[in-house]
Design a protein around this motif. Structure first.
Motif, mmCIF file in Angstrom:
data_model
loop_
_atom_site.group_PDB
_atom_site.id
_atom_site.type_symbol
_atom_site.label_atom_id
_atom_site.label_comp_id
_atom_site.label_asym_id
_atom_site.label_seq_id
_atom_site.Cartn_x
_atom_site.Cartn_y
_atom_site.Cartn_z
ATOM 1 N N VAL A 27 0.866 -1.185 0.000
ATOM 2 C CA VAL A 27 0.000 0.000 0.000
ATOM 3 C C VAL A 27 0.904 1.237 0.000
ATOM 4 O O VAL A 27 1.438 1.618 1.041
ATOM 5 N N PRO A 28 1.088 1.872 -1.180
ATOM 6 C CA PRO A 28 1.935 3.073 -1.231
ATOM 7 C C PRO A 28 1.160 4.303 -0.749
ATOM 8 O O PRO A 28 0.017 4.534 -1.176
ATOM 9 N N THR A 29 1.763 5.080 0.148
ATOM 10 C CA THR A 29 1.109 6.290 0.657
ATOM 11 C C THR A 29 2.144 7.406 0.850
ATOM 12 O O THR A 29 3.345 7.156 0.816
ATOM 13 N N MET A 30 1.614 8.607 1.111
ATOM 14 C CA MET A 30 2.495 9.721 1.487
ATOM 15 C C MET A 30 2.339 10.039 2.982
ATOM 16 O O MET A 30 2.780 11.087 3.453
ATOM 17 N N GLY A 31 1.663 9.155 3.719
ATOM 18 C CA GLY A 31 1.578 9.338 5.165
ATOM 19 C C GLY A 31 0.459 10.272 5.599
ATOM 20 O O GLY A 31 -0.417 10.632 4.826
ATOM 21 N N PHE A 32 0.491 10.661 6.887
ATOM 22 C CA PHE A 32 -0.594 11.388 7.545
ATOM 23 C C PHE A 32 -1.877 10.583 7.325
ATOM 24 O O PHE A 32 -2.864 11.052 6.776
ATOM 25 N N LEU A 33 -1.791 9.328 7.792
ATOM 26 C CA LEU A 33 -2.758 8.305 7.401
ATOM 27 C C LEU A 33 -4.120 8.487 8.058
ATOM 28 O O LEU A 33 -4.223 8.916 9.204
ATOM 29 N N HIS A 34 -5.147 8.152 7.295
ATOM 30 C CA HIS A 34 -6.537 8.257 7.756
ATOM 31 C C HIS A 34 -7.266 6.969 7.353
ATOM 32 O O HIS A 34 -6.672 6.100 6.674
ATOM 33 N N PRO A 35 -8.544 6.822 7.714
ATOM 34 C CA PRO A 35 -9.231 5.557 7.424
ATOM 35 C C PRO A 35 -9.342 5.222 5.929
ATOM 36 O O PRO A 35 -9.566 4.057 5.582
ATOM 37 N N GLY A 36 -9.175 6.211 5.038
ATOM 38 C CA GLY A 36 -9.124 5.896 3.601
ATOM 39 C C GLY A 36 -7.911 5.020 3.320
ATOM 40 O O GLY A 36 -8.022 3.965 2.677
ATOM 41 N N HIS A 37 -6.737 5.432 3.823
ATOM 42 C CA HIS A 37 -5.543 4.585 3.702
ATOM 43 C C HIS A 37 -5.781 3.260 4.433
ATOM 44 O O HIS A 37 -5.418 2.184 3.954
ATOM 45 N N GLY A 38 -6.390 3.372 5.622
ATOM 46 C CA GLY A 38 -6.613 2.188 6.456
ATOM 47 C C GLY A 38 -7.414 1.118 5.724
ATOM 48 O O GLY A 38 -7.143 -0.078 5.866
ATOM 49 N N SER A 39 -8.388 1.554 4.900
ATOM 50 C CA SER A 39 -9.222 0.570 4.186
ATOM 51 C C SER A 39 -8.375 -0.224 3.187
ATOM 52 O O SER A 39 -8.609 -1.415 2.970
ATOM 53 N N LEU A 40 -7.375 0.424 2.584
ATOM 54 C CA LEU A 40 -6.482 -0.281 1.645
ATOM 55 C C LEU A 40 -5.631 -1.303 2.403
ATOM 56 O O LEU A 40 -5.423 -2.421 1.948
#
Ligand code: AMP
Length: 295
Positions: A27-40
């Motif tokens: 799961v590639p992200t730029m951080g400052f994670l929220h439940p949208g990232h969490g769902s992935l």
């Protein structure tokens, strides 16, 4: 959960997993994670034996004057959140690790990358493709997970995976929203309370365009006008674009169908918000061979 910062160590972890026959999700992200990232991440944990979450604020996808320096960061909170979701590795390279001195090779997305957000963010998708290919090479995942909030990004990366014969399966995931409909985004933290209160208007505009389609409207220009007219009610919004394109190849369409992606971007204070809708995602005309969606 282990924190890994070098490409070399990331490759070693991934190699060891493969030797044991374990499947890997990224799961590639730029951080400052929220439940949208969490769902992935949750989906990856369900579908793979090991999950890698990358956090990298990628300098090459930011243009001059954009928010690279001020992009929100909270590594400790992100790490605690990812641990709670059972991610196995948090891959957090420094910029110098991803782009060492002398770095000179980029992945271009000349067709799809110039449309929609690419028109106002030159070079953005070149940076996205380059960094995602590097992250895929570092983690060697079986599957990589992306949110449809950034629909153009997903379609470009899937095209890259096909064109460059990558072994990773690129998995699209639904947009996660706040209760009032605003798509979750790290950049929502830029909004003042007054701006946050009017931000769901973007989603409202898209839903109004969807209602136009459901009522039998088929003119792409009219569907886009529904979005711009909705936003015009709030002077703090400044629309960047609202465009109707074919979901499969992002080419502009004159008539909307169940396979149309209506994508939009708008400035609200310091934030540039994006959102989109694919008309009638369960409609029969979206089923291709084998009952799978055409896009
Ligand atoms: P970002 O950290 O904003 O670069 O996003 C990393 C990944 O998370 C991308 O694939 C995004 O599309 C996805 N993502 C961001 N926000 C959401 C959301 N609200 N719902 C689903 N996926 C999201």
């Amino acid at each position: 959960m282990e924190i890994v910062t070098s490409v070399r160590d990331m490759k070693a972890r991934s190699r060891a997993w493969r030797k044991q026959g374990l499947s890997v999700g990224l799961v590639p992200t730029m951080g400052f994670l929220h439940p949208g990232h969490g769902s992935l991440v949750e989906r990856s944990v369900l579908e793979n034996s090991r999950t890698v979450v990358s956090i990298f604020v990628n300098p090459t996808q930011f243009g001059p004057g954009e928010d690279l320096e001020s992009y929100p960061r909270d590594r400790d909170r992100d790490a605690a959140y990812m641990k709670s979701l059972c991610a196995n590795v948090l891959f957090m390279p420094e910029p110098g690790e991803m782009y060492p001195p002398g770095f000179a090779t980029y992945v271009e997305a000349p067709e799809l990358g110039l449309r929609l957000c690419g028109a106002s963010r030159p070079g953005h998708f070149r940076g996205v493709c380059t960094v995602v290919l590097k992250l895929l090479n570092a983690a060697s995942p079986d599957r990589a997970y992306f949110g449809l909030k950034d629909a153009q990004q997903f379609f470009i990366l899937r095209r890259m995976a096909r064109d460059l014969d990558l072994d990773t399966s690129m998995v699209p995931c639904e947009t996660v929203r706040e209760e009032d409909g605003l798509a979750m985004s790290s950049r929502n933290s830029y909004l003042t309370p007054e701006e946050r209160a009017v931000a769901p208007l973007l989603r409202k505009g898209l839903l109004a365009a969807e209602a136009y389609f459901r009522d039998g409207g088929r003119e792409a220009l009219k569907a886009c006008a529904v979005v711009s007219e909705t936003l015009a009610a709030e002077p703090r919004f400044s629309l960047d674009y609202a465009e109707a394109v074919a979901a499969c190849d992002l080419r502009p369409v004159s008539r909307v169908s169940s396979e149309t992606l209506l994508a939009c971007a708008a400035r609200l204070g310091r934030a540039r918000l994006i959102d989109n809708i694919i008309f009638d995602p369960s409609g029969p005309s979206r089923k291709g061979r084998g009952g799978r969606p055409c896009w």
